[in-house]
Each structure stands twice: as structure tokens, then as C-alpha cells.
Design a protein around this motif. Structure first.
Motif, short mmCIF file in Angstrom:
data_model
loop_
_atom_site.label_atom_id
_atom_site.label_comp_id
_atom_site.label_asym_id
_atom_site.label_seq_id
_atom_site.Cartn_x
_atom_site.Cartn_y
_atom_site.Cartn_z
N ALA A 13 63.64 -74.54 -138.32
CA ALA A 13 63.99 -73.34 -139.09
C ALA A 13 64.00 -73.65 -140.59
O ALA A 13 64.19 -72.75 -141.41
CB ALA A 13 65.35 -72.80 -138.65
N ASP A 144 67.19 -69.35 -139.69
CA ASP A 144 66.43 -69.02 -138.48
C ASP A 144 65.03 -68.59 -138.91
O ASP A 144 64.79 -68.33 -140.10
CB ASP A 144 67.13 -67.89 -137.71
CG ASP A 144 66.83 -67.96 -136.22
OD1 ASP A 144 65.89 -68.69 -135.83
OD2 ASP A 144 67.54 -67.32 -135.43
N ALA A 145 64.11 -68.55 -137.98
CA ALA A 145 62.76 -68.04 -138.25
C ALA A 145 62.19 -67.65 -136.90
O ALA A 145 62.68 -68.12 -135.86
CB ALA A 145 61.90 -69.12 -138.90
N ASP A 146 61.15 -66.80 -136.91
CA ASP A 146 60.65 -66.36 -135.60
C ASP A 146 60.03 -67.55 -134.86
O ASP A 146 59.54 -68.50 -135.49
CB ASP A 146 59.69 -65.17 -135.74
CG ASP A 146 58.42 -65.57 -136.45
OD1 ASP A 146 57.57 -66.23 -135.83
OD2 ASP A 146 58.30 -65.26 -137.65
N PRO A 147 60.09 -67.52 -133.53
CA PRO A 147 59.69 -68.70 -132.73
C PRO A 147 58.27 -69.17 -133.02
O PRO A 147 58.01 -70.38 -133.05
CB PRO A 147 59.83 -68.20 -131.28
CG PRO A 147 60.83 -67.09 -131.35
CD PRO A 147 60.66 -66.45 -132.69
N GLU A 148 57.35 -68.25 -133.25
CA GLU A 148 55.96 -68.67 -133.48
C GLU A 148 55.84 -69.44 -134.79
O GLU A 148 55.17 -70.47 -134.87
CB GLU A 148 55.06 -67.42 -133.46
CG GLU A 148 53.58 -67.71 -133.34
CD GLU A 148 53.20 -68.57 -132.13
OE1 GLU A 148 53.97 -68.65 -131.14
OE2 GLU A 148 52.12 -69.20 -132.18
N THR A 149 56.53 -68.95 -135.83
CA THR A 149 56.51 -69.66 -137.12
C THR A 149 57.10 -71.06 -136.95
O THR A 149 56.55 -72.05 -137.45
CB THR A 149 57.37 -68.88 -138.16
OG1 THR A 149 56.86 -67.56 -138.26
CG2 THR A 149 57.36 -69.55 -139.51
N ARG A 150 58.18 -71.15 -136.21
CA ARG A 150 58.83 -72.45 -136.03
C ARG A 150 57.94 -73.40 -135.24
O ARG A 150 57.84 -74.58 -135.56
CB ARG A 150 60.19 -72.27 -135.36
CG ARG A 150 61.18 -71.52 -136.27
CD ARG A 150 62.60 -71.60 -135.77
NE ARG A 150 62.83 -70.83 -134.57
CZ ARG A 150 63.10 -71.36 -133.38
NH1 ARG A 150 63.19 -72.66 -133.22
NH2 ARG A 150 63.32 -70.59 -132.34
N ARG A 171 55.31 -75.34 -128.39
CA ARG A 171 55.98 -74.05 -128.18
C ARG A 171 56.89 -74.12 -126.95
O ARG A 171 58.04 -73.70 -127.00
CB ARG A 171 54.90 -72.99 -127.97
CG ARG A 171 55.35 -71.59 -128.23
CD ARG A 171 54.26 -70.61 -127.88
NE ARG A 171 53.26 -70.42 -128.90
CZ ARG A 171 51.94 -70.61 -128.75
NH1 ARG A 171 51.45 -71.02 -127.59
NH2 ARG A 171 51.11 -70.40 -129.74
N ARG A 175 61.00 -74.05 -126.93
CA ARG A 175 61.71 -72.97 -126.24
C ARG A 175 62.78 -73.56 -125.31
O ARG A 175 63.92 -73.11 -125.28
CB ARG A 175 60.72 -72.11 -125.45
CG ARG A 175 61.34 -70.80 -125.00
CD ARG A 175 60.39 -69.93 -124.21
NE ARG A 175 59.18 -69.60 -124.92
CZ ARG A 175 57.93 -69.76 -124.43
NH1 ARG A 175 57.76 -70.26 -123.23
NH2 ARG A 175 56.89 -69.40 -125.13
N ASP A 199 66.71 -65.62 -142.80
CA ASP A 199 65.49 -65.73 -142.01
C ASP A 199 64.42 -66.33 -142.91
O ASP A 199 64.04 -65.75 -143.92
CB ASP A 199 65.06 -64.34 -141.52
CG ASP A 199 63.86 -64.42 -140.58
OD1 ASP A 199 63.04 -65.36 -140.74
OD2 ASP A 199 63.75 -63.58 -139.69
N SER A 201 61.31 -67.08 -142.14
CA SER A 201 59.92 -66.89 -141.67
C SER A 201 58.94 -66.71 -142.82
O SER A 201 57.91 -67.35 -142.87
CB SER A 201 59.82 -65.68 -140.74
OG SER A 201 60.73 -65.81 -139.70
#
Ligand code: DC
Length: 234
Positions: A13, A144-150, A171, A175, A199, A201
Motif C-alpha cells: 500500500a 490502502d490502495a486497490d488490490p490490482e494496483t498493489r 495477486r 490476496r 488511498d 492508488s
């Protein structure tokens, strides 16, 4: 007790980069709490991973974890041996998340982390700093950041270090690890109720750090003359 800035959040993140940059700007100690769990996991993986709390806690009690050198790239010593690179391997990330779920291990490692605050101001990053380790911290951030960016960030980081991993694998691992860190019964990953949630992202790092530093400097307890850039310590 010294001034503390806590930075919590899921993997990739932006916690480490932000925490290091703030510590460096202020000349304060940088505390990487994930490195404790990673180093202990590495030892467990070498000796046989403990399967229950008592065994894991015993292993932790018989372990010495120290930091040395340049704070922005601190060296991690496990029982006196440099494991700085070894603890960043993907299987150690997984092991760290597993061993971190044992309450006895957490109690001990949290104790070690708290001692550091008695000496000097610090910027710490992890999963439970604002909720458990330093609940009275002056400034608490949750990144935090969106899962795809992370996942993309972590993939770039790992391939940049020469590791052959696919984005799909990163990924999936991420997860699973985030799910375990969020759902464990002891000190699960979550924002403290009084944390500022950012955030990251679409944020560029310079702005992220500037925003965090502004929060720190605006705090009424911010030590006068507290900025000593270039003197950050690990
Ligand atoms: O921040 P990191 O990726 O180096 O952390 C590795 C693992 O260690 C993480 O998946 C969960 C655990 N951890 C923890 O439980 N509490 C912390 N304060 C820091 C890390």
C-alpha cells in the motif's frame, strides 16, 4: 514517551516508502515491524516451522532480532547474521503472515517494538501499530490502495529484484496473505478508529509524504526543533 507516527495497511500500500521518507525528513527512527515477523519466520522455516503457539513463542524467545546501518536501507540481523535480503523472499512473506497469527509471538514482538519508543521519536509501519502497539500514537495513518494496483507494485518490486514471478501468482499470494492478516483473531489488520485513511492508488509519492508530514508537524506535541533531516536512524 516519545512522539510516534504509525503507518498501517495491507501489503504494497506504500507503507515502507512513506514511513522511510518521513523518518528521513525528520531525522527520527524508522521501525519496520514486518521485519521482525519475517526474520522469525525465516528462522522457523530453516528449523522447522512451529505448528502451535507455545512452540512458536519458544522460538521467538530464543531469537535475537536487531537492525543496523543506514536507516533507509537498514540491515536486519537474525541472531547476529545479516538476513536483509533473505527475508524479502515471497515464501518468507507467507511464513511471516502465518507466524504472526500466534498470540504468544505477537505479545513478545510487540514488547520489543515498544521498547524503542522509550528512547526517541519514531515512525513505525506494520499492521497493528495504531490499534495495538502504540494505541496512543500522536499521528496514525492507514494506507490502502486497490488490490490490482498493489499486486502490480509488488510484482514490479519482485521482478526488479530478479525474481521470476508472474502477476497472477503475486495477486493470489497477496490476496491470501491479506485475508489471513485481516481475519486472525489477535490484532487483525484494520484501521484504528482515529487513523487518517489515505488511498494511495493514484497518489504520487511526493504528495503522499508531504500530506503525512503536514499532519505530523501540525500536531501540538510535535517536538520543537524536531526536524533534523538526514539523521534518521534504524
Ligand atoms: O509488512 P510486511 O509485508 O513486511 O509484513 C509481513 C507479515 O508480517 C504480514 O503479512 C503480517 C505480519 N505483520 C504483522 O502481523 N504485524 C505487523 N505489525 C507487521 C507485520
Amino acid at each position: 514517551m516519545s512522539f510516534v507516527v504509525t503507518i498501517d495497511g495491507p501489503s504494497a500500500a506504500g507503507k515502507s516508502t512513506t514511513a522511510r521518507a518521513i523518518a528521513e525528513q525528520l531525522g527520527w527512527r524508522y521501525l519496520d515491524t514486518g521485519a521482525y515477523y519475517r526474520a522469525l519466520a525465516l528462522k522457523g522455516m530453516r528449523l522447522g516451522m512451529p505448528a502451535y503457539d507455545e512452540a512458536a513463542t519458544r522460538l521467538a524467545r530464543e531469537t535475537r532480532i536487531e537492525f543496523s546501518g543506514d536507516p533507509s536501507r537498514a540491515h536486519v540481523l537474525l541472531d547476529g547474521v545479516d538476513v536483509t535480503d533473505a527475508i524479502r523472499a515471497p515464501d518468507v512473506s507467507e511464513g511471516a503472515s502465518r507466524i504472526a497469527a500466534f498470540p504468544g509471538v505477537r505479545r513478545l514482538l510487540v514488547e520489543w517494538q515498544r521498547i524503542l519508543r522509550e528512547r526517541e521519536p519514531l515512525v513505525g509501519e506494520g499492521r497493528d501499530l495504531g490499534t495495538v502497539v502504540f494505541p496512543d500514537a500522536e499521528v496514525k495513518l492507514y494506507l490502502d490502495a486497490d488490490p490490482e494496483t498493489r499486486a502490480k507494485r509488488r510484482h514490479a518490486e519482485l521482478t526488479g529484484r530478479g525474481l521470476a514471478v508472474t502477476l497472477d501468482a503475486v495477486r493470489a499470494d497477496m490476496r491470501a496473505r491479506d485475508e489471513r492478516d485481516r481475519s486472525r483473531s489477535d490484532s487483525p489488520l484494520k484501521p484504528a478508529t482515529d487513523a487518517t485513511v489515505l488511498d494511495t492508488s493514484g497518489l504520487d509519492l511526493a504528495r503522499q509524504v508531504a500530506a503525512a508530514l503536514a499532519l505530523v508537524r501540525a500536531h501540538p506535541s510535535f517536538p520543537k526543533g524536531g526536524d533534523v533531516p538526514g539523521r534518521a536512524r534504524a
